[in-house]
Design a protein around this motif. Structure first.
Motif, PDB file in Angstrom:
ATOM      1  N   THR A  79      10.995 -11.129  -3.109  1.00  8.37           N
ATOM      2  CA  THR A  79       9.888 -10.804  -4.006  1.00  8.37           C
ATOM      3  C   THR A  79       9.086  -9.620  -3.465  1.00  8.37           C
ATOM      4  O   THR A  79       8.679  -8.725  -4.217  1.00  8.37           O
ATOM      5  N   ASN A  80       8.845  -9.608  -2.158  1.00  5.22           N
ATOM      6  CA  ASN A  80       8.144  -8.484  -1.534  1.00  5.22           C
ATOM      7  C   ASN A  80       8.877  -7.173  -1.813  1.00  5.22           C
ATOM      8  O   ASN A  80       8.256  -6.167  -2.171  1.00  5.22           O
ATOM      9  N   SER A  81      10.201  -7.183  -1.685  1.00 10.99           N
ATOM     10  CA  SER A  81      10.989  -5.973  -1.935  1.00 10.99           C
ATOM     11  C   SER A  81      10.895  -5.539  -3.397  1.00 10.99           C
ATOM     12  O   SER A  81      10.698  -4.356  -3.702  1.00 10.99           O
ATOM     13  N   LYS A  82      11.029  -6.498  -4.316  1.00  7.94           N
ATOM     14  CA  LYS A  82      10.953  -6.173  -5.738  1.00  7.94           C
ATOM     15  C   LYS A  82       9.588  -5.604  -6.098  1.00  7.94           C
ATOM     16  O   LYS A  82       9.486  -4.614  -6.829  1.00  7.94           O
ATOM     17  N   MET A  83       8.529  -6.242  -5.581  1.00  2.00           N
ATOM     18  CA  MET A  83       7.185  -5.782  -5.909  1.00  2.00           C
ATOM     19  C   MET A  83       6.931  -4.382  -5.367  1.00  2.00           C
ATOM     20  O   MET A  83       6.317  -3.541  -6.040  1.00  2.00           O
ATOM     21  N   LEU A  84       7.404  -4.100  -4.164  1.00  2.00           N
ATOM     22  CA  LEU A  84       7.244  -2.763  -3.598  1.00  2.00           C
ATOM     23  C   LEU A  84       7.916  -1.718  -4.479  1.00  2.00           C
ATOM     24  O   LEU A  84       7.367  -0.627  -4.694  1.00  2.00           O
ATOM     25  N   ASN A  85       9.095  -2.033  -5.005  1.00  2.00           N
ATOM     26  CA  ASN A  85       9.787  -1.081  -5.871  1.00  2.00           C
ATOM     27  C   ASN A  85       9.044  -0.880  -7.182  1.00  2.00           C
ATOM     28  O   ASN A  85       8.950   0.253  -7.677  1.00  2.00           O
ATOM     29  N   PHE A  86       8.487  -1.957  -7.753  1.00  2.00           N
ATOM     30  CA  PHE A  86       7.671  -1.818  -8.962  1.00  2.00           C
ATOM     31  C   PHE A  86       6.464  -0.923  -8.695  1.00  2.00           C
ATOM     32  O   PHE A  86       6.145  -0.018  -9.479  1.00  2.00           O
ATOM     33  N   LEU A  87       5.766  -1.185  -7.587  1.00  2.00           N
ATOM     34  CA  LEU A  87       4.545  -0.441  -7.272  1.00  2.00           C
ATOM     35  C   LEU A  87       4.847   1.022  -6.964  1.00  2.00           C
ATOM     36  O   LEU A  87       4.053   1.907  -7.288  1.00  2.00           O
ATOM     37  N   GLN A  88       5.993   1.267  -6.330  1.00  2.00           N
ATOM     38  CA  GLN A  88       6.385   2.646  -6.041  1.00  2.00           C
ATOM     39  C   GLN A  88       6.577   3.439  -7.332  1.00  2.00           C
ATOM     40  O   GLN A  88       6.174   4.599  -7.438  1.00  2.00           O
ATOM     41  N   LYS A  89       7.155   2.775  -8.345  1.00  2.00           N
ATOM     42  CA  LYS A  89       7.360   3.442  -9.635  1.00  2.00           C
ATOM     43  C   LYS A  89       6.050   3.592 -10.395  1.00  2.00           C
ATOM     44  O   LYS A  89       5.805   4.607 -11.040  1.00  2.00           O
ATOM     45  N   ASP A  90       5.197   2.565 -10.311  1.00  2.00           N
ATOM     46  CA  ASP A  90       3.924   2.597 -11.043  1.00  2.00           C
ATOM     47  C   ASP A  90       2.956   3.641 -10.499  1.00  2.00           C
ATOM     48  O   ASP A  90       2.181   4.237 -11.250  1.00  2.00           O
ATOM     49  N   ARG A  91       2.958   3.798  -9.181  1.00  2.00           N
ATOM     50  CA  ARG A  91       2.023   4.697  -8.499  1.00  2.00           C
ATOM     51  C   ARG A  91       0.564   4.360  -8.823  1.00  2.00           C
ATOM     52  O   ARG A  91      -0.276   5.240  -8.971  1.00  2.00           O
ATOM     53  N   THR A  92       0.270   3.079  -8.938  1.00  2.00           N
ATOM     54  CA  THR A  92      -1.095   2.648  -9.237  1.00  2.00           C
ATOM     55  C   THR A  92      -1.834   2.165  -7.996  1.00  2.00           C
ATOM     56  O   THR A  92      -3.037   1.921  -8.059  1.00  2.00           O
ATOM     57  N   GLU A  93      -1.138   2.006  -6.885  1.00  2.00           N
ATOM     58  CA  GLU A  93      -1.751   1.551  -5.651  1.00  2.00           C
ATOM     59  C   GLU A  93      -1.337   2.460  -4.503  1.00  2.00           C
ATOM     60  O   GLU A  93      -0.215   2.972  -4.483  1.00  2.00           O
ATOM     61  N   GLN A  94      -2.272   2.634  -3.567  1.00  2.00           N
ATOM     62  CA  GLN A  94      -1.928   3.364  -2.350  1.00  2.00           C
ATOM     63  C   GLN A  94      -1.190   2.398  -1.427  1.00  2.00           C
ATOM     64  O   GLN A  94      -1.756   1.419  -0.943  1.00  2.00           O
TER      65      GLN A  94
END
Length: 339
Positions: A234-249
């Motif tokens: 889940t950590n890996s999946k979420m990191l990939n989502f966030l990397q695409k979203d670019r909504t969090e540093q």
């Protein structure tokens, strides 16, 4: 709109990481599970949240630091935080009824051991919406049975014959959660138990019997945090989502690197020092960690830890850990695992 979050469980499948911290507060991609869950639900609802009710376990484990974290979460969404206690593990329906004072008006009930990615509008004709996800092995889940109007007419737990491939993920919307409250009170009054516990499904079945309309809301992704292996996934999946979203540093600007590389996506917290080290992909590192002479990928490391001479993959490391890959002397407590 209210959000009701039952989170009184100890998270025994995630030991030893839940021996000192409740599972919903374990960080995934830099934020506690329950924080991410509530914020993602708020985004999906696209309307103001008035109150967030958290149902916690005993005060010895869910203490003042937990309450403070949850109040800060509610405040970040301009909502009131209400804290309730479930002193005995008597099931999902019982947990919800521990927050009976908050059970009125429109509400979402979400169990704090899962994360989602979703984007849809609530069906205004429905009395309730049950979030579901298509799965390849429906016999391993609780699934919904639909009629020709795509209304839910039945909840079936681990069906032996095919009913549908839409698995219930543990997030529910009620146009008036007071209706569920009334049905769950009947469950309690009549001592209706399944598996020795009072279940939310029995309250929902009562609503269906009274003609309430239930629809489905499908999510794009459903990520479990039940045990170590799936939490790392889940950590890996979420990191990939966030990397695409670019909504969090994701990487703190004060990370200190000496002869080190970071392969994104990664989350790296504040005051982290990397020396002769390669981090990533799919790694989360909490605040105040030092990692030297190591390679770390597909792993989750919490705060204030020191890692040396390590080659880590699929690792989950807690707070205040000192780990040297060249160890010759060890002191390991209960539920520790070296693989």
């Amino acid at each position: 709109m209210k959000i009701i979050v039952p989170m009184a469980g100890r998270g025994s499948r995630l030991r030893p990481h839940t021996l000192t911290i409740p599972k919903p507060l374990i960080p995934v991609a830099g934020q506690p599970i329950v924080h991410r869950l509530v914020k993602d639900i708020a985004k999906v609802l696209k309307q103001p949240i008035d109150e967030i009710a958290f149902i916690l376990g005993d005060e010895a484990f869910f203490g003042n630091d937990v309450v403070s974290s949850l109040k800060q979460l509610a405040e970040s969404l301009n909502a009131k935080a209400s804290i309730y206690r479930q002193d005995q593990p008597l099931g999902t329906g019982h947990a919800i009824m521990c927050a009976k004072e908050s059970l009125s008006g429109p509400a979402v009930i979400a169990y704090a051991d899962t994360l989602i990615r979703a984007d849809f509008n609530l069906d205004q004709e429905a009395d309730s919406v049950i979030w579901v996800k298509k799965v390849d092995n429906p016999e391993a889940f609780g699934v919904v049975n639909l009629n020709d109007k795509n209304e839910i007419i039945e909840l079936v737990e681990k069906p032996k014959t095919y009913i549908s491939d839409l698995a219930v993920i543990g997030i529910y919307y009620f146009k008036d959660v007071g209706v569920l409250k009334a049905e769950l009170q009947k469950v309690l009054d009549n001592n209706i138990k399944n598996g020795g516990e009072y279940q939310i499904n029995d309250g929902i079945k009562g609503m269906m019997a009274n003609g309430n309309i239930f629809k489905t809301g499908q999510v794009k992704a459903w990520m479990d945090c039940g045990n170590k292996a799936v939490t790392i996934e889940t950590n890996s999946k979420m990191l990939n989502f966030l990397q695409k979203d670019r909504t969090e540093q994701l990487i703190s600007p004060d990370v200190s690197k000496k002869n080190s590389d970071i392969i994104v996506p990664c989350f790296i917290g504040q005051n982290v020092k990397l020396v002769n080290t390669t981090i990533g992909p799919n790694v989360s590192i909490g605040n105040d960690c030092t990692i030297e002479n190591s390679t770390v990928k597909n792993s989750l490391i919490q705060n204030h830890s020191m890692i040396k001479n390590a080659n880590l993959d699929q690792a989950m490391i807690g707070n205040h850990v000192s780990y040297d890959g060249k160890f010759t002397k060890v002191s390991l407590g209960d539920y520790s695992v070296l693989e």
